[in-house]
Scaffold this motif. Sequence first.
Motif, mmCIF file in Angstrom:
data_model
loop_
_atom_site.group_PDB
_atom_site.id
_atom_site.type_symbol
_atom_site.label_atom_id
_atom_site.label_comp_id
_atom_site.label_asym_id
_atom_site.label_seq_id
_atom_site.Cartn_x
_atom_site.Cartn_y
_atom_site.Cartn_z
ATOM 1 N N LEU A 1 29.834 55.140 -51.485
ATOM 2 C CA LEU A 1 29.716 53.960 -50.634
ATOM 3 C C LEU A 1 29.309 54.332 -49.216
ATOM 4 C CD1 LEU A 1 32.864 51.905 -51.751
ATOM 5 C CD2 LEU A 1 30.468 51.487 -52.354
ATOM 6 N N ILE A 2 29.941 55.364 -48.669
ATOM 7 C CA ILE A 2 29.633 55.787 -47.304
ATOM 8 C C ILE A 2 28.188 56.270 -47.199
ATOM 9 C CG2 ILE A 2 30.158 57.523 -45.544
ATOM 10 C CD1 ILE A 2 33.102 57.325 -46.444
ATOM 11 N N LYS A 3 27.761 57.045 -48.173
ATOM 12 C CA LYS A 3 26.400 57.587 -48.158
ATOM 13 C C LYS A 3 25.349 56.488 -48.224
ATOM 14 C CE LYS A 3 23.299 60.588 -50.805
ATOM 15 N NZ LYS A 3 23.184 61.474 -52.004
ATOM 16 N N ASN A 4 25.582 55.508 -49.081
ATOM 17 C CA ASN A 4 24.568 54.489 -49.307
ATOM 18 C C ASN A 4 24.659 53.308 -48.346
ATOM 19 O OD1 ASN A 4 22.937 55.120 -51.990
ATOM 20 N ND2 ASN A 4 25.028 55.823 -52.295
ATOM 21 N N ALA A 5 25.814 53.114 -47.715
ATOM 22 C CA ALA A 5 25.949 52.007 -46.763
ATOM 23 C C ALA A 5 25.258 52.304 -45.444
ATOM 24 C CB ALA A 5 27.424 51.698 -46.521
ATOM 25 N N ASN A 6 25.140 53.607 -45.098
ATOM 26 C CA ASN A 6 24.516 54.023 -43.846
ATOM 27 C C ASN A 6 25.181 53.345 -42.645
ATOM 28 O OD1 ASN A 6 22.682 55.557 -42.357
ATOM 29 N ND2 ASN A 6 21.156 53.908 -42.307
ATOM 30 N N LEU A 7 26.522 53.351 -42.676
ATOM 31 C CA LEU A 7 27.316 52.748 -41.611
ATOM 32 C C LEU A 7 28.299 53.796 -41.070
ATOM 33 C CD1 LEU A 7 28.167 49.330 -43.335
ATOM 34 C CD2 LEU A 7 26.611 49.673 -41.404
ATOM 35 N N PRO A 8 28.774 53.634 -39.840
ATOM 36 C CA PRO A 8 29.693 54.615 -39.236
ATOM 37 C C PRO A 8 31.103 54.496 -39.820
ATOM 38 C CG PRO A 8 29.374 52.782 -37.731
ATOM 39 C CD PRO A 8 28.429 52.550 -38.877
ATOM 40 N N LEU A 9 31.276 55.010 -41.029
ATOM 41 C CA LEU A 9 32.551 54.913 -41.733
ATOM 42 C C LEU A 9 33.023 56.297 -42.170
ATOM 43 C CD1 LEU A 9 31.664 51.861 -44.028
ATOM 44 C CD2 LEU A 9 32.938 51.802 -41.861
ATOM 45 N N ARG A 10 34.326 56.420 -42.428
ATOM 46 C CA ARG A 10 34.900 57.674 -42.906
ATOM 47 C C ARG A 10 36.019 57.377 -43.890
ATOM 48 N NH1 ARG A 10 39.968 59.148 -41.183
ATOM 49 N NH2 ARG A 10 40.857 58.026 -39.392
ATOM 50 N N THR A 11 36.360 58.367 -44.686
ATOM 51 C CA THR A 11 37.507 58.226 -45.586
ATOM 52 C C THR A 11 38.793 58.449 -44.813
ATOM 53 O OG1 THR A 11 37.323 60.557 -46.220
ATOM 54 C CG2 THR A 11 36.240 58.940 -47.640
ATOM 55 N N GLY A 12 39.822 57.686 -45.176
ATOM 56 C CA GLY A 12 41.148 57.858 -44.605
ATOM 57 C C GLY A 12 42.070 58.530 -45.613
ATOM 58 N N ALA A 13 43.346 58.225 -45.519
ATOM 59 C CA ALA A 13 44.343 58.873 -46.371
ATOM 60 C C ALA A 13 44.376 58.258 -47.764
ATOM 61 C CB ALA A 13 45.723 58.748 -45.729
ATOM 62 N N LEU A 14 44.789 59.080 -48.716
ATOM 63 C CA LEU A 14 45.119 58.551 -50.032
ATOM 64 C C LEU A 14 46.451 57.832 -49.916
ATOM 65 C CD1 LEU A 14 44.318 61.606 -52.350
ATOM 66 C CD2 LEU A 14 42.940 59.558 -52.032
ATOM 67 N N LEU A 15 46.559 56.653 -50.494
ATOM 68 C CA LEU A 15 47.806 55.903 -50.406
ATOM 69 C C LEU A 15 48.840 56.467 -51.366
ATOM 70 C CD1 LEU A 15 46.663 52.181 -50.091
ATOM 71 C CD2 LEU A 15 47.355 53.771 -48.292
ATOM 72 N N ALA A 16 49.999 56.777 -50.871
ATOM 73 C CA ALA A 16 51.067 57.334 -51.691
ATOM 74 C C ALA A 16 51.450 56.360 -52.803
ATOM 75 C CB ALA A 16 52.288 57.637 -50.820
ATOM 76 N N GLY A 17 51.690 56.905 -53.981
ATOM 77 C CA GLY A 17 52.149 56.093 -55.108
ATOM 78 C C GLY A 17 51.079 55.261 -55.774
ATOM 79 N N THR A 18 49.807 55.595 -55.558
ATOM 80 C CA THR A 18 48.738 54.793 -56.171
ATOM 81 C C THR A 18 47.854 55.635 -57.096
ATOM 82 O OG1 THR A 18 47.197 55.175 -54.325
ATOM 83 C CG2 THR A 18 48.658 53.247 -54.183
ATOM 84 N N LYS A 19 48.448 56.619 -57.738
ATOM 85 C CA LYS A 19 47.676 57.452 -58.662
ATOM 86 C C LYS A 19 47.108 56.621 -59.805
ATOM 87 C CE LYS A 19 50.082 61.857 -57.951
ATOM 88 N NZ LYS A 19 50.876 62.925 -58.619
ATOM 89 N N LEU A 20 45.898 56.942 -60.193
ATOM 90 C CA LEU A 20 45.223 56.270 -61.301
ATOM 91 C C LEU A 20 44.785 57.311 -62.324
ATOM 92 C CD1 LEU A 20 42.848 53.951 -59.219
ATOM 93 C CD2 LEU A 20 45.007 53.288 -60.282
ATOM 94 N N GLU A 21 44.982 56.998 -63.607
ATOM 95 C CA GLU A 21 44.489 57.857 -64.673
ATOM 96 C C GLU A 21 43.535 57.052 -65.547
ATOM 97 O OE1 GLU A 21 47.843 59.367 -66.803
ATOM 98 O OE2 GLU A 21 48.315 60.876 -65.284
ATOM 99 N N MET A 22 42.322 57.557 -65.725
ATOM 100 C CA MET A 22 41.331 56.878 -66.546
ATOM 101 C C MET A 22 41.185 57.584 -67.888
ATOM 102 S SD MET A 22 41.066 55.814 -63.548
ATOM 103 C CE MET A 22 40.186 55.363 -62.091
ATOM 104 N N GLY A 23 41.226 56.802 -68.959
ATOM 105 C CA GLY A 23 41.044 57.345 -70.297
ATOM 106 C C GLY A 23 39.996 56.552 -71.049
ATOM 107 N N ILE A 24 39.754 56.959 -72.284
ATOM 108 C CA ILE A 24 38.779 56.278 -73.143
ATOM 109 C C ILE A 24 39.547 55.477 -74.190
ATOM 110 C CG2 ILE A 24 36.908 56.587 -74.803
ATOM 111 C CD1 ILE A 24 36.199 59.186 -73.338
ATOM 112 N N PRO A 25 39.506 54.151 -74.135
ATOM 113 C CA PRO A 25 40.247 53.329 -75.093
ATOM 114 C C PRO A 25 39.472 53.088 -76.386
ATOM 115 C CG PRO A 25 39.277 51.917 -73.447
ATOM 116 C CD PRO A 25 38.891 53.328 -73.076
ATOM 117 N N TYR A 26 40.245 52.880 -77.453
ATOM 118 C CA TYR A 26 39.685 52.517 -78.762
ATOM 119 C C TYR A 26 40.748 51.720 -79.509
ATOM 120 C CZ TYR A 26 42.313 56.814 -79.678
ATOM 121 O OH TYR A 26 43.290 57.772 -79.713
ATOM 122 N N ARG A 27 40.371 51.127 -80.621
ATOM 123 C CA ARG A 27 41.296 50.260 -81.347
ATOM 124 C C ARG A 27 42.426 51.053 -81.982
ATOM 125 N NH1 ARG A 27 36.253 48.611 -82.208
ATOM 126 N NH2 ARG A 27 36.032 49.611 -84.240
#
Length: 266
Positions: A199-225
């Motif tokens: 997002l930062i690269k393609n927006a070409n705006l004066p933005l930066r990443t901040g902190a990771l929010l504590a307790g908001t871990k996400l795990e992505m998997g591949i679902p099936y039936r």
Amino acid sequence: MKLLQSLLQGALLATVLGFTAPAVQAEDLLDTVKASGVLKVGMEGTYPPFGYRNSQGQLDGFDVAVARAVADKMGLKAQFVTTEWSGIIAGLQAGKFDIIVNQVSMTPARRQALDFTQPYVYSAVQVLQRSDDKREFGSLEALKGKSVGVTLGSNYAELAKSVSGIQVQTYPGTSENLRDLAAGRIDAALNDRLMLPYLIKNANLPLRTGALLAGTKLEMGIPYRKGNPRFAKAIDDALNTLQQDGTLRKLSIQWLGTDASQPLAQ
């Protein structure tokens, strides 16, 4: 009457001797995909850098590459079926495709309805700020009294609204959100940490990443039936191989700029 009695006796004898009709067993998904040689993959196709149409109109991105690698390890060819996010889970349950590879977070509600592979991506919610803003917001509580931009209907909108005191500003899309942030009309924005470099690269705006929010871990998997134990083992074996031989790490760094294949130390 004698005929009925004879039939009943015959049925009883068959039961005693074990000559009952065998139960019909549902075919495991592994049999289906092996027979066709194809693994049907559901994805949006409008979510860069994970899955999108490149300048040639072909599907490209991190999830596309992962899906192809998984299919290859299973001895199959990946066939992509694009669909809107709002109907992607229903499409899987209806059998329109075999799996979804589209950054599907492994929530308790989804686990009740579907089976998942092991995680192949680990992420968290991260704060986005202006480049000249030196403040750090390491938790949702730290954002109390601040105006926070989120996309309407997103998980981040619900997250921000869950804490009283955060002034939540919703936007129809990410671009509007980022423009207001850069202009100083809001204090911060929330998004997936893996999306922010793109997002930062393609927006070409004066933005930066901040902190990771504590307790908001996400795990992505591949679902099936559910109800496909042999398929479950086959696809997990494929992911294990891709993890061990470094393929997942390589693809993650190539497309996301970081190794998202390992759990976060948070």
